[in-house]
Write a protein that holds these residues in place. Structure first.
Motif, PDB file in Angstrom:
ATOM      1  N   SER A  31       0.844  -1.208   0.000  1.00  0.00           N
ATOM      2  CA  SER A  31       0.000   0.000   0.000  1.00  0.00           C
ATOM      3  C   SER A  31       0.870   1.245   0.000  1.00  0.00           C
ATOM      4  CB  SER A  31      -0.928  -0.010   1.223  1.00  0.00           C
ATOM      5  OG  SER A  31      -1.691  -1.197   1.298  1.00  0.00           O
ATOM      6  N   ALA A  32       1.574   1.481  -1.103  1.00  0.00           N
ATOM      7  CA  ALA A  32       2.497   2.611  -1.177  1.00  0.00           C
ATOM      8  C   ALA A  32       1.788   3.958  -1.148  1.00  0.00           C
ATOM      9  CB  ALA A  32       3.349   2.502  -2.441  1.00  0.00           C
ATOM     10  N   GLY A  33       0.481   3.970  -1.396  1.00  0.00           N
ATOM     11  CA  GLY A  33      -0.267   5.217  -1.404  1.00  0.00           C
ATOM     12  C   GLY A  33      -0.988   5.515  -0.111  1.00  0.00           C
ATOM     13  N   ASP A  34      -0.655   4.794   0.960  1.00  0.00           N
ATOM     14  CA  ASP A  34      -1.320   4.985   2.253  1.00  0.00           C
ATOM     15  C   ASP A  34      -0.523   5.992   3.081  1.00  0.00           C
ATOM     16  OD1 ASP A  34      -2.334   4.755   4.875  1.00  0.00           O
ATOM     17  OD2 ASP A  34      -2.985   2.695   4.502  1.00  0.00           O
ATOM     18  N   ALA A  35      -1.063   7.183   3.224  1.00  0.00           N
ATOM     19  CA  ALA A  35      -0.352   8.236   3.956  1.00  0.00           C
ATOM     20  C   ALA A  35      -0.142   7.877   5.421  1.00  0.00           C
ATOM     21  CB  ALA A  35      -1.117   9.550   3.840  1.00  0.00           C
ATOM     22  N   ASP A  36      -1.060   7.111   5.998  1.00  0.00           N
ATOM     23  CA  ASP A  36      -0.912   6.712   7.405  1.00  0.00           C
ATOM     24  C   ASP A  36       0.365   5.905   7.603  1.00  0.00           C
ATOM     25  OD1 ASP A  36      -3.362   7.594   8.904  1.00  0.00           O
ATOM     26  OD2 ASP A  36      -4.325   6.492   7.295  1.00  0.00           O
ATOM     27  N   ILE A  37       0.649   5.012   6.683  1.00  0.00           N
ATOM     28  CA  ILE A  37       1.848   4.185   6.824  1.00  0.00           C
ATOM     29  C   ILE A  37       3.103   5.033   6.699  1.00  0.00           C
ATOM     30  CG2 ILE A  37       3.099   2.177   5.962  1.00  0.00           C
ATOM     31  CD1 ILE A  37       0.450   1.135   4.824  1.00  0.00           C
ATOM     32  N   TRP A  38       3.096   5.969   5.753  1.00  0.00           N
ATOM     33  CA  TRP A  38       4.238   6.866   5.619  1.00  0.00           C
ATOM     34  C   TRP A  38       4.437   7.696   6.879  1.00  0.00           C
ATOM     35  CZ3 TRP A  38       7.930   6.423   2.186  1.00  0.00           C
ATOM     36  CH2 TRP A  38       7.662   5.819   0.946  1.00  0.00           C
ATOM     37  N   ASP A  65      -1.246  13.747   0.908  1.00  0.00           N
ATOM     38  CA  ASP A  65      -2.304  14.519   1.580  1.00  0.00           C
ATOM     39  C   ASP A  65      -1.737  15.877   1.987  1.00  0.00           C
ATOM     40  OD1 ASP A  65      -4.326  15.599   3.054  1.00  0.00           O
ATOM     41  OD2 ASP A  65      -4.596  13.876   4.379  1.00  0.00           O
ATOM     42  N   PRO A  66      -1.855  16.890   1.125  1.00  0.00           N
ATOM     43  CA  PRO A  66      -1.284  18.211   1.424  1.00  0.00           C
ATOM     44  C   PRO A  66      -1.896  18.889   2.650  1.00  0.00           C
ATOM     45  CG  PRO A  66      -1.807  18.002  -0.914  1.00  0.00           C
ATOM     46  CD  PRO A  66      -2.442  16.831  -0.234  1.00  0.00           C
ATOM     47  N   ASN A  67      -3.031  18.393   3.120  1.00  0.00           N
ATOM     48  CA  ASN A  67      -3.688  19.004   4.282  1.00  0.00           C
ATOM     49  C   ASN A  67      -3.361  18.287   5.592  1.00  0.00           C
ATOM     50  OD1 ASN A  67      -5.055  21.008   2.754  1.00  0.00           O
ATOM     51  ND2 ASN A  67      -6.564  19.483   2.127  1.00  0.00           N
ATOM     52  N   ALA A  71       2.034  16.566   9.667  1.00  0.00           N
ATOM     53  CA  ALA A  71       3.272  16.356   8.916  1.00  0.00           C
ATOM     54  C   ALA A  71       4.111  17.628   8.916  1.00  0.00           C
ATOM     55  CB  ALA A  71       2.956  15.927   7.484  1.00  0.00           C
ATOM     56  N   TYR A  72       3.458  18.779   8.800  1.00  0.00           N
ATOM     57  CA  TYR A  72       4.187  20.051   8.799  1.00  0.00           C
ATOM     58  C   TYR A  72       4.723  20.378  10.189  1.00  0.00           C
ATOM     59  CZ  TYR A  72       1.834  20.486   4.306  1.00  0.00           C
ATOM     60  OH  TYR A  72       1.376  20.257   3.028  1.00  0.00           O
ATOM     61  N   THR A  73       3.933  20.120  11.232  1.00  0.00           N
ATOM     62  CA  THR A  73       4.426  20.423  12.581  1.00  0.00           C
ATOM     63  C   THR A  73       5.568  19.473  12.957  1.00  0.00           C
ATOM     64  OG1 THR A  73       2.722  19.019  13.637  1.00  0.00           O
ATOM     65  CG2 THR A  73       2.215  21.363  13.336  1.00  0.00           C
ATOM     66  N   ALA A  95       1.351  25.110   8.255  1.00  0.00           N
ATOM     67  CA  ALA A  95       0.406  24.511   9.204  1.00  0.00           C
ATOM     68  C   ALA A  95      -0.604  25.542   9.688  1.00  0.00           C
ATOM     69  CB  ALA A  95       1.172  23.916  10.384  1.00  0.00           C
ATOM     70  N   GLU A  96      -0.148  26.765   9.907  1.00  0.00           N
ATOM     71  CA  GLU A  96      -1.057  27.822  10.374  1.00  0.00           C
ATOM     72  C   GLU A  96      -2.129  28.125   9.345  1.00  0.00           C
ATOM     73  OE1 GLU A  96      -0.786  32.139  12.593  1.00  0.00           O
ATOM     74  OE2 GLU A  96       0.845  31.499  11.285  1.00  0.00           O
ATOM     75  N   GLU A  97      -1.788  28.034   8.080  1.00  0.00           N
ATOM     76  CA  GLU A  97      -2.777  28.263   7.025  1.00  0.00           C
ATOM     77  C   GLU A  97      -3.858  27.185   7.033  1.00  0.00           C
ATOM     78  OE1 GLU A  97      -0.387  28.408   3.536  1.00  0.00           O
ATOM     79  OE2 GLU A  97       0.330  30.457   3.901  1.00  0.00           O
ATOM     80  N   LEU A  98      -3.501  25.998   7.500  1.00  0.00           N
ATOM     81  CA  LEU A  98      -4.473  24.910   7.565  1.00  0.00           C
ATOM     82  C   LEU A  98      -5.395  25.053   8.772  1.00  0.00           C
ATOM     83  CD1 LEU A  98      -2.164  21.887   6.625  1.00  0.00           C
ATOM     84  CD2 LEU A  98      -3.886  22.990   5.167  1.00  0.00           C
ATOM     85  N   ASP A  99      -4.811  25.374   9.939  1.00  0.00           N
ATOM     86  CA  ASP A  99      -5.613  25.532  11.158  1.00  0.00           C
ATOM     87  C   ASP A  99      -4.795  26.268  12.206  1.00  0.00           C
ATOM     88  OD1 ASP A  99      -7.199  25.428  13.387  1.00  0.00           O
ATOM     89  OD2 ASP A  99      -7.543  23.273  13.333  1.00  0.00           O
ATOM     90  N   PRO A 100      -4.988  27.567  12.357  1.00  0.00           N
ATOM     91  CA  PRO A 100      -4.172  28.343  13.292  1.00  0.00           C
ATOM     92  C   PRO A 100      -4.409  27.999  14.754  1.00  0.00           C
ATOM     93  CG  PRO A 100      -5.955  29.686  12.414  1.00  0.00           C
ATOM     94  CD  PRO A 100      -5.953  28.402  11.624  1.00  0.00           C
ATOM     95  N   ASP A 101      -5.489  27.309  15.067  1.00  0.00           N
ATOM     96  CA  ASP A 101      -5.809  26.995  16.461  1.00  0.00           C
ATOM     97  C   ASP A 101      -5.483  25.564  16.849  1.00  0.00           C
ATOM     98  OD1 ASP A 101      -6.875  29.589  16.914  1.00  0.00           O
ATOM     99  OD2 ASP A 101      -8.739  28.985  15.929  1.00  0.00           O
TER     100      ASP A 101
END
Length: 217
Positions: A31-38, A65-67, A71-73, A95-101
């Motif tokens: 499952s190379a496309g599974d972001a959870d595993i990565w 999954d760019p959102n 991963a960014y934090t 990350a702040e652009e996705l959810d500042p809170d």
């Protein structure tokens, strides 16, 4: 991914990060496309002390999954650990652009402030994260003199051999201890406190220090 696989990886990260890496790589063959595993692979590499490999795995996460805010934090914290605060700031801005809170963002920012020595600003962010989500309690703050005594008792060394600091100023900024050849032990209190819960006391702190020293041997 299956819950059983996730649980097996989480257990392995605690016991043997290399085993966790092997489990993730085996799952990725199917499952190379599974972001959870990565994401788990990144956590496993980080636990094994391979920051570069962790960053590569996180790059795959955001490609899939760019959102994926965490991963960014996580990338920000890895950069901050190495003292690369300019790179950390870029990740935190995304990350702040996705959810500042999001409390994960606030805690990552807090760690960056700690690396810079801005401890009061860090504590305000830890408190804000805790008020946003009680699953992210602020690290406990304990009297440094009592912590030094507790560590000396736990390690059975003279009190004069234990030197308390807040954060490292060089090298890996997230490390908890430095053990010198002369038997002296530098303890970086904030990095230890960050892994403790609200109910922790000086004895708990000392146990974490002892485990960190054992892990370096």
């Amino acid at each position: 991914m299956r819950r059983s696989d996730a649980e097996a990886i989480e257990d392995a990260i605690e016991a043997d990060p290399q085993e966790a890496i092997a489990l993730c790589e085996e799952l990725l063959e199917e499952s190379a496309g599974d972001a959870d595993i990565w994401a788990y692979l990144a956590e496993s590499h980080h636990a094994a002390g391979d920051a570069a490999a962790a960053l590569e795995a996180l790059a795959e996460v955001v490609e899939l999954d760019p959102n994926w805010l965490e991963a960014y934090t996580q990338r920000a914290e890895i950069h901050a650990e190495a003292g690369a605060l300019d790179l950390a700031a870029i990740e935190l801005t995304i990350a702040e652009e996705l959810d500042p809170d999001d409390p994960r963002l606030q805690r990552a920012r807090a760690f960056c402030h700690e690396v810079k020595g801005e401890l009061q600003a860090a504590d305000r962010l830890y408190a804000s994260a805790a008020s946003t989500d009680p699953l992210w309690p602020a690290p406990p703050r304990m009297a440094r003199s009592k912590l030094a005594s507790a560590v000396a008792r736990e390690l059975r060394v003279p009190l004069g051999k234990v030197h308390m600091s807040e954060m490292p100023t060089v090298g890996l900024r997230s490390r908890m201890v430095d053990a010198g050849a002369d038997g002296a032990i530098a303890v970086f209190a904030r990095n230890v406190e960050r892994v403790l819960d609200e109910a922790a006391d000086e004895a708990d702190f000392a146990m974490v220090v002892a485990e960190a020293i054992e892990g370096e041997r």
